[in-house]
Design a protein around this motif. Sequence first.
Motif, PDB file in Angstrom:
ATOM      1  N   ILE A  81      -7.772  -2.445   7.549  1.00  0.00           N
ATOM      2  CA  ILE A  81      -8.890  -2.207   7.817  1.00  0.00           C
ATOM      3  C   ILE A  81      -8.624  -0.742   9.505  1.00  0.00           C
ATOM      4  N   ALA A  82      -6.937  -0.564   8.804  1.00  0.00           N
ATOM      5  CA  ALA A  82      -6.631   1.002   9.162  1.00  0.00           C
ATOM      6  C   ALA A  82      -7.125   1.920   8.789  1.00  0.00           C
ATOM      7  N   LEU A  83      -6.829   1.249   7.312  1.00  0.00           N
ATOM      8  CA  LEU A  83      -7.291   2.945   6.520  1.00  0.00           C
ATOM      9  C   LEU A  83      -9.014   2.614   6.252  1.00  0.00           C
ATOM     10  N   LYS A  84      -9.445   1.881   6.558  1.00  0.00           N
ATOM     11  CA  LYS A  84     -11.327   1.658   6.299  1.00  0.00           C
ATOM     12  C   LYS A  84     -12.120   2.317   7.704  1.00  0.00           C
ATOM     13  N   MET A  85     -10.805   2.360   8.712  1.00  0.00           N
ATOM     14  CA  MET A  85     -11.387   2.926  10.142  1.00  0.00           C
ATOM     15  C   MET A  85     -11.637   4.426   9.807  1.00  0.00           C
ATOM     16  N   MET A  86      -9.923   4.514   9.579  1.00  0.00           N
ATOM     17  CA  MET A  86     -10.464   7.001   9.548  1.00  0.00           C
ATOM     18  C   MET A  86     -11.343   6.625   8.209  1.00  0.00           C
ATOM     19  N   GLY A  87     -11.884   5.526   7.742  1.00  0.00           N
ATOM     20  CA  GLY A  87     -12.470   6.413   6.262  1.00  0.00           C
ATOM     21  C   GLY A  87     -12.678   6.349   4.913  1.00  0.00           C
ATOM     22  N   GLU A  88     -11.446   6.300   5.192  1.00  0.00           N
ATOM     23  CA  GLU A  88     -10.683   5.604   3.953  1.00  0.00           C
ATOM     24  C   GLU A  88     -11.052   3.945   2.397  1.00  0.00           C
ATOM     25  N   ASN A  89     -12.656   3.773   2.306  1.00  0.00           N
ATOM     26  CA  ASN A  89     -12.443   2.876   1.395  1.00  0.00           C
ATOM     27  C   ASN A  89     -12.015   2.253   0.040  1.00  0.00           C
ATOM     28  N   ARG A  90     -10.965   2.844   0.009  1.00  0.00           N
ATOM     29  CA  ARG A  90     -10.845   2.858  -1.878  1.00  0.00           C
ATOM     30  C   ARG A  90      -9.851   1.458  -1.737  1.00  0.00           C
ATOM     31  N   TYR A  91      -9.966   0.280  -2.749  1.00  0.00           N
ATOM     32  CA  TYR A  91      -9.378  -1.352  -2.941  1.00  0.00           C
ATOM     33  C   TYR A  91      -9.985  -1.529  -4.120  1.00  0.00           C
ATOM     34  N   PRO A  92      -8.483  -1.545  -4.941  1.00  0.00           N
ATOM     35  CA  PRO A  92      -7.303  -1.416  -4.406  1.00  0.00           C
ATOM     36  C   PRO A  92      -7.463  -0.235  -4.131  1.00  0.00           C
ATOM     37  N   TYR A  93      -5.855  -0.104  -3.273  1.00  0.00           N
ATOM     38  CA  TYR A  93      -5.745   1.981  -2.899  1.00  0.00           C
ATOM     39  C   TYR A  93      -4.855   2.378  -4.229  1.00  0.00           C
ATOM     40  N   PRO A  94      -5.274   3.200  -4.700  1.00  0.00           N
ATOM     41  CA  PRO A  94      -4.425   3.740  -5.711  1.00  0.00           C
ATOM     42  C   PRO A  94      -2.826   4.076  -4.883  1.00  0.00           C
ATOM     43  N   GLU A  95      -2.477   3.987  -6.324  1.00  0.00           N
ATOM     44  CA  GLU A  95      -0.791   3.971  -5.801  1.00  0.00           C
ATOM     45  C   GLU A  95      -0.575   5.207  -5.747  1.00  0.00           C
ATOM     46  N   ASN A  96       0.730   5.793  -4.163  1.00  0.00           N
ATOM     47  CA  ASN A  96       0.792   6.997  -3.930  1.00  0.00           C
ATOM     48  C   ASN A  96      -0.225   8.161  -3.978  1.00  0.00           C
ATOM     49  N   ALA A  97      -1.617   7.715  -3.992  1.00  0.00           N
ATOM     50  CA  ALA A  97      -2.501   9.179  -4.232  1.00  0.00           C
ATOM     51  C   ALA A  97      -2.673   9.020  -2.288  1.00  0.00           C
ATOM     52  N   ILE A 119       0.937  -0.921   0.070  1.00  0.00           N
ATOM     53  CA  ILE A 119       0.165   0.434  -0.194  1.00  0.00           C
ATOM     54  C   ILE A 119       0.971   1.175  -0.041  1.00  0.00           C
ATOM     55  N   ARG A 120       0.659   2.023  -1.227  1.00  0.00           N
ATOM     56  CA  ARG A 120       1.985   3.673  -0.627  1.00  0.00           C
ATOM     57  C   ARG A 120       0.582   4.504  -1.362  1.00  0.00           C
ATOM     58  N   VAL A 121       0.976   5.183  -0.293  1.00  0.00           N
ATOM     59  CA  VAL A 121       0.034   6.248   0.751  1.00  0.00           C
ATOM     60  C   VAL A 121       0.794   7.288   0.436  1.00  0.00           C
ATOM     61  N   ALA A 122       0.461   8.342  -0.113  1.00  0.00           N
ATOM     62  CA  ALA A 122       1.397   9.881  -0.488  1.00  0.00           C
ATOM     63  C   ALA A 122       1.890   9.870   0.434  1.00  0.00           C
ATOM     64  N   GLN A 123       2.753  10.700   0.846  1.00  0.00           N
ATOM     65  CA  GLN A 123       3.545  11.249   1.534  1.00  0.00           C
ATOM     66  C   GLN A 123       3.798  10.437   3.248  1.00  0.00           C
ATOM     67  N   THR A 124       3.725   8.984   2.934  1.00  0.00           N
ATOM     68  CA  THR A 124       3.236   7.722   3.612  1.00  0.00           C
ATOM     69  C   THR A 124       4.248   7.053   3.233  1.00  0.00           C
ATOM     70  N   PRO A 125       5.249   6.044   4.137  1.00  0.00           N
ATOM     71  CA  PRO A 125       6.286   4.998   3.882  1.00  0.00           C
ATOM     72  C   PRO A 125       5.253   4.196   3.454  1.00  0.00           C
ATOM     73  N   PRO A 126       5.924   3.313   2.260  1.00  0.00           N
ATOM     74  CA  PRO A 126       4.528   1.918   1.506  1.00  0.00           C
ATOM     75  C   PRO A 126       4.993   1.081   2.691  1.00  0.00           C
ATOM     76  N   LEU A 127       3.672   0.698   2.349  1.00  0.00           N
ATOM     77  CA  LEU A 127       3.603  -0.697   4.095  1.00  0.00           C
ATOM     78  C   LEU A 127       3.304  -2.213   3.468  1.00  0.00           C
ATOM     79  N   ARG A 128       4.380  -2.578   3.127  1.00  0.00           N
ATOM     80  CA  ARG A 128       4.728  -3.912   2.103  1.00  0.00           C
ATOM     81  C   ARG A 128       5.029  -4.963   3.483  1.00  0.00           C
ATOM     82  N   SER A 129       4.620  -6.280   3.627  1.00  0.00           N
ATOM     83  CA  SER A 129       3.794  -7.639   4.319  1.00  0.00           C
ATOM     84  C   SER A 129       5.961  -8.241   3.874  1.00  0.00           C
TER      85      SER A 129
END
Length: 709
Positions: free
Chosen positions: A452-468, A417-427
């Motif tokens: 799970i964390a994204l959804k608890m904050m109200g972010e429901n996009r899946y799969p998450y757009p890269e670097n968005a 998961i690559r969120v803009a301005q956040t280090p990528p989250l990978r397993s």
Amino acid sequence: MSKKKKKKRAQLPFRINMLFFVVFLLFSVLILQLGVVQILNGEDFQQEIERTNLDTTKIPVPRGKIYDRNGNVIVDNEAVYSITYTPPKGVQAEDRLELAEKLAAYIEMDDEDTLKGVTERNRKEYWYLLNKEEADDRLSDEEKENMTNAEVYQETLALITEDEIKDFSKEELEVIAIKKELDKAYSLTPQIVKNKNVTAKEYATIAENLAKLPGINATTDWNRKYPYGSTLKSLLGSITTQEQGIPAEEEANYLSKGYSRNDRVGKSGLELQYEDLLRGRKEQIQYTTTKSGAIIGSETIVQGERGKDLVLSIDMEFQEEVDKIVQKELQTAITTYPHANRYLEDALAVVIDPQTGDLLAVSGIHYDRENGEYVDAAFKTLSDAHEPGSVVKGATVLAGLQSGVITPGQTFYDSPIRVAQTPPLRSASSNIGTMDDITALKRSSNVYMGYIALKMMGENRYPYPENAPLSINDNWQQGFQEMRNYFRQFGLGSSTGIDFPHESTGLEGTIRTPGELMYNAIGQFDTFTTMQLAQYTATIANDGYRVRPHFLKEAHDPIASQDELGPLYSAENTEVLNRIQMSDDNIKRVQEGFRQVFQTSGGTAYGDFGNSPYNPAGKTGTAETAVYMEGQKLADTRNLALIGYAPFDEPEIAFAILTPYTGTDNNHSIPRKIGTQILETYFDLKEKRDKASDEDSDQEETTDEEEQE
């Protein structure tokens, strides 16, 4: 004049004479009685006149003992000879000096620490008493005129020169050391003059010469004794010395409970936690004294009773074995990978009964790099909080299920998961593929927890757009708070309720960006203690019931025998702090995920526990972190953790293991090696004891049959 009248006049002088004679006899008896009172009983009556109010002194008693769950003594009392001083009223400094000089003839105070403790002021006070007239003349009447007595005394001492006090002999220094102890005494309160290395000869000599030593007594004191050495010592705690007495900051509180200022009290650990039980009841002696302070009578009005004995939930045989395991694996890691582990110093482990909260073993081993020694640091399981890594994912999955942001069996594809301005989250493992909630625990999918964390904050996009950038509203911090609230239900981030004076509740990371909740969901943001992790594990093992961990199991009244427990005074019952607000079905899904971690191929701990006969379940954890000193980053490193319980169906034990700052490679096996050996040791010990119990039962039955025959 008639004959009758003459007869009456003749009888009158006779009666008067008889009356005088009787009065004379009465006065004679009275004078005799006064003589008897004055001459024969005068001294006794004078003492009666001089009697003051009755004074009561309280004699300390031994503290209660501490036992383990199997009746083994962990903390005992060791009797030692002691020389004490109980000052009468009105005693002066000159009296104490005279007594110190007499006492010095019978005891030696040549211990190096004792003589070092003689201060410059002690020396000046001694010199002043020997040269009082000369010292007093050093201040003129004009100088004294506007000074209080205390100020005059202080200034007089200040005028005593270094040369005048530098050449005291060893014998004089011993007198000063004795007087120093005598000066600490309070009226009618025993003060220890010497209780270290009092010889049998000194004890006997003092006892024979008590009449020459007013206020001195030869008695027995008690020191704490630890049959298991340093094992668990940092949790058992310590007591103050008589020199320290009750803590100054809590003096009013202790005095209100009947303590004296020089009483020894619990200073830390369980000694402090259970001070009220361990202290005992002092013996109270009532003294009758004259106005001059001389004791002329005494009576024991309250019999002393040593403190209550405590039985802990700890199993010392198991505890010793756990300590050995933890130290061995810590030492192996440090010596095998010295460069990678230059900041590795601690290995921590807690073993608890998940159904009762009984703490079976609490181990902390610290490597003292300066001295090259491994020492007990079990207290760190309560005081030191660290990022624990993926072991918290059980709480994350339950938070997701219960909040409704995911449904049982819902799947996500494990891709970074690559969120803009956040280090990528990978397993940690690549190519995991599609995960549901159970397999996400089994394979330790960071990505699943991130969604799970994204959804608890109200972010429901899946799969998450890269670097968005995130498309959430300004209320995203509510998601952070919601997840933390779920975590607290397990005791993560809140007090465990343990019966110990101090425990850390961990630290909440400072929130800067929404993406950090993804890292909190995988245990790399907020910090927790090993004890909190153990309670969390026990809660999952116990079907969602969070029980209070506790050291104390029972308290017993003392009895005359020193080798057995007395009647039960109180018992600690299992205390359920809360039931997590999550459904049974959701809890069972997490339990199944934990089982697969340990018991099915592909589980992150399968290689260590796959062949275990104990039917275990649990979770591994690795947290990427760093070592800082004074705000400066020294090195990147990792915290390694492992939680588990067994057997899966009817859990008897739950455990948590944490090794902070293990380096960046080569060390992933430390907690797992500790965990496998803890399980093996526990069940081997149980089997051995069950076998011994069965043999004892068979022997008793055979004996009964023989008696019947």
